[in-house]
Design a protein around this motif. Sequence first.
Motif, mmCIF file in Angstrom:
data_model
loop_
_atom_site.group_PDB
_atom_site.id
_atom_site.type_symbol
_atom_site.label_atom_id
_atom_site.label_comp_id
_atom_site.label_asym_id
_atom_site.label_seq_id
_atom_site.Cartn_x
_atom_site.Cartn_y
_atom_site.Cartn_z
ATOM 1 N N ALA A 72 44.713 -10.191 -20.244
ATOM 2 C CA ALA A 72 44.120 -10.856 -18.949
ATOM 3 C C ALA A 72 44.969 -10.639 -17.772
ATOM 4 N N ALA A 73 46.136 -10.682 -18.081
ATOM 5 C CA ALA A 73 47.272 -10.408 -16.905
ATOM 6 C C ALA A 73 46.959 -8.943 -16.441
ATOM 7 N N LEU A 74 46.791 -8.013 -17.055
ATOM 8 C CA LEU A 74 46.487 -6.631 -16.661
ATOM 9 C C LEU A 74 45.221 -6.488 -15.956
ATOM 10 N N SER A 75 44.432 -7.402 -16.490
ATOM 11 C CA SER A 75 43.096 -7.166 -15.794
ATOM 12 C C SER A 75 43.009 -7.923 -14.382
ATOM 13 N N CYS A 76 43.586 -8.947 -14.352
ATOM 14 C CA CYS A 76 43.880 -9.415 -13.025
ATOM 15 C C CYS A 76 44.645 -8.747 -12.069
ATOM 16 N N PHE A 77 45.409 -8.244 -12.383
ATOM 17 C CA PHE A 77 46.608 -7.311 -11.717
ATOM 18 C C PHE A 77 45.682 -6.301 -11.110
ATOM 19 N N GLY A 78 44.902 -5.370 -12.199
ATOM 20 C CA GLY A 78 43.892 -4.372 -11.756
ATOM 21 C C GLY A 78 43.033 -4.620 -10.802
ATOM 22 N N PHE A 118 42.844 -2.913 -7.031
ATOM 23 C CA PHE A 118 41.617 -2.220 -6.230
ATOM 24 C C PHE A 118 41.023 -2.810 -5.242
ATOM 25 N N HIS A 119 40.948 -4.423 -5.333
ATOM 26 C CA HIS A 119 40.654 -5.057 -4.068
ATOM 27 C C HIS A 119 41.275 -4.893 -2.753
#
Length: 128
Positions: free
Chosen positions: A15-21, A25-26
């Motif tokens: 979840a942390a990696l997904s949020c960081f990614g 990209f945003h």
Amino acid sequence: MVSADLLKKVAICGAALSCFGAAFFHHRIQAKIAAQDYYKKSVEVLRNHQLASDTLGKPVRIPYVNLTRKDIRLGRDFAQAIIPVRGSKISGNLYSFATRREEEGWILERVELEAGPEHPRIKIVPED
């Protein structure tokens, strides 16, 4: 068998990696939009326009563009962008319409500032 604690840790890291990614990209998309010539020219004419700057209040800040708006259209040879702007007095939107010509680059066709319902829309390009 895999323990529940290990699964929790894997889920949290995922979840942390997904949020960081997503944040990364945003930010990259926003930076690419802000680096475009039509965007820079639009912000420059806003800052140089006396009435628009006075209406917003100095300093004029430019937050991130809302990428979910349906009325933003960006193409190879045209750009219809709505750029949020914020000043010390009021916030608003900068409406920018530009076309790209091979020999001239980006040409601003129309730039207008909408600063809330109590202020009329200010035409910046072309000036009245």
